[in-house]
Design an enzyme around this catalytic site. Structure first.
Site, PDB file in Angstrom:
ATOM      1  N   HIS A   1       5.451  -7.287  -9.738  1.00  0.00           N
ATOM      2  CA  HIS A   1       4.570  -8.253  -8.998  1.00  0.00           C
ATOM      3  C   HIS A   1       5.406  -8.986  -7.702  1.00  0.00           C
ATOM      4  CE1 HIS A   1       6.136 -10.247 -12.349  1.00  0.00           C
ATOM      5  NE2 HIS A   1       6.291 -11.381 -11.558  1.00  0.00           N
TER       6      HIS A   1
ATOM      7  N   HIS B   1       5.336 -12.611  -5.686  1.00  0.00           N
ATOM      8  CA  HIS B   1       5.021 -14.102  -5.789  1.00  0.00           C
ATOM      9  C   HIS B   1       4.697 -14.468  -4.205  1.00  0.00           C
ATOM     10  CE1 HIS B   1       6.534 -15.107  -9.953  1.00  0.00           C
ATOM     11  NE2 HIS B   1       7.188 -14.310  -9.703  1.00  0.00           N
TER      12      HIS B   1
HETATM   13  P1  5GP Z   1       8.505 -13.292 -13.098  1.00  0.00           P
HETATM   14  O1  5GP Z   1       9.338 -14.356 -13.671  1.00  0.00           O
HETATM   15  O2  5GP Z   1       7.924 -12.308 -14.122  1.00  0.00           O
HETATM   16  O3  5GP Z   1       8.527 -12.932 -11.683  1.00  0.00           O
HETATM   17  O4  5GP Z   1       7.071 -14.304 -13.037  1.00  0.00           O
HETATM   18  C1  5GP Z   1       5.821 -13.893 -13.668  1.00  0.00           C
HETATM   19  C2  5GP Z   1       5.029 -15.066 -13.435  1.00  0.00           C
HETATM   20  O5  5GP Z   1       3.635 -14.627 -14.004  1.00  0.00           O
HETATM   21  C3  5GP Z   1       5.204 -16.401 -13.695  1.00  0.00           C
HETATM   22  O6  5GP Z   1       5.135 -17.137 -12.653  1.00  0.00           O
HETATM   23  C4  5GP Z   1       4.240 -17.014 -14.946  1.00  0.00           C
HETATM   24  O7  5GP Z   1       3.683 -18.281 -14.143  1.00  0.00           O
HETATM   25  C5  5GP Z   1       3.004 -16.095 -14.393  1.00  0.00           C
HETATM   26  N1  5GP Z   1       2.189 -15.631 -15.547  1.00  0.00           N
HETATM   27  C6  5GP Z   1       2.591 -15.426 -16.713  1.00  0.00           C
HETATM   28  N2  5GP Z   1       1.546 -15.192 -17.503  1.00  0.00           N
HETATM   29  C7  5GP Z   1       0.466 -15.190 -16.939  1.00  0.00           C
HETATM   30  C8  5GP Z   1      -1.024 -15.209 -17.147  1.00  0.00           C
HETATM   31  O8  5GP Z   1      -1.482 -14.996 -18.374  1.00  0.00           O
HETATM   32  N3  5GP Z   1      -1.831 -15.447 -16.049  1.00  0.00           N
HETATM   33  C9  5GP Z   1      -1.345 -15.639 -14.836  1.00  0.00           C
HETATM   34  N4  5GP Z   1      -2.345 -15.983 -14.180  1.00  0.00           N
HETATM   35  N5  5GP Z   1       0.096 -15.809 -14.623  1.00  0.00           N
HETATM   36  C10 5GP Z   1       0.784 -15.654 -15.537  1.00  0.00           C
END
Ligand code: 5GP
Ligand code: ZN
Length: 148
Positions: free
Chosen positions: A102, A104
């Site tokens: 993903h 951001h």
């Molecule tokens: P990463 O650190 O893997 O790049 O970011 C994962 C992101 O996913 C985090 O910013 C976290 O807040 C978001 N996230 C985790 N679980 C969920 C969820 O169940 N729903 C949504 N909408 N965002 C999520």
């Protein structure tokens, strides 16, 4: 399409858990981060399960990039931030917490200090209202008119 039964983003793709969706196409889904680093923090994910940049296939990688520009333009129109961070983390050591590819998109206001992502839950109603604005911008004719 490859999916992983233990992956929260695969569950979101399969509608087994809800999200504030703003955009979807055949191979990507975009929705609001539940722990926004700033107002309008949006995630753009591949619908298929790839853990990170190291293993995502080229078609999905391109589709996420193209969707990210669509979302960035809509966020610019909807929220008029002064800038936007677009970021992506690979591996726990780098800060990745959801092991499903993903991006951001984090809108930034001039002078605003943006903290770490994924730390503090946002207000659900405020997130829904921002999602409404982004969806409206996506639906607005001309919102994607910049040069292709
Ligand atoms: P990463 O650190 O893997 O790049 O970011 C994962 C992101 O996913 C985090 O910013 C976290 O807040 C978001 N996230 C985790 N679980 C969920 C969820 O169940 N729903 C949504 N909408 N965002 C999520
Ligand atoms: Zn997944």
């Amino acid at each position: 399409m490859q999916q992983n039964d233990n992956c929260i983003f695969c569950k979101i793709v399969q509608r087994r858990i809800p999200c504030d969706k703003v955009y979807e196409d055949d191979s990507t889904l975009s929705f609001m981060d539940i722990n926004p680093a700033s107002e309008g923090h949006t995630l753009v994910i591949a619908k298929a399960h790839f853990a990170s940049l190291l293993d995502i296939d080229e078609a999905s990688l391109v589709a996420v990039a193209v969707a990210s520009r669509r979302l960035a333009r809509a966020i610019q129109a909807a929220l008029q931030p002064d800038g936007m961070r677009v970021g992506q983390f690979n591996g726990a050591a780098a800060g990745q917490t959801v092991f499903h590819y993903h991006l951001h998109i984090i809108p930034v206001r001039a002078g605003q200090k943006v903290g770490s992502h994924g730390r503090t839950p946002g207000q659900p109603e405020a997130i829904r209202q921002v999602a409404d604005k982004i969806r409206a911008a996506l639906a607005s004719p001309g919102s994607q008119d910049a040069a292709r």
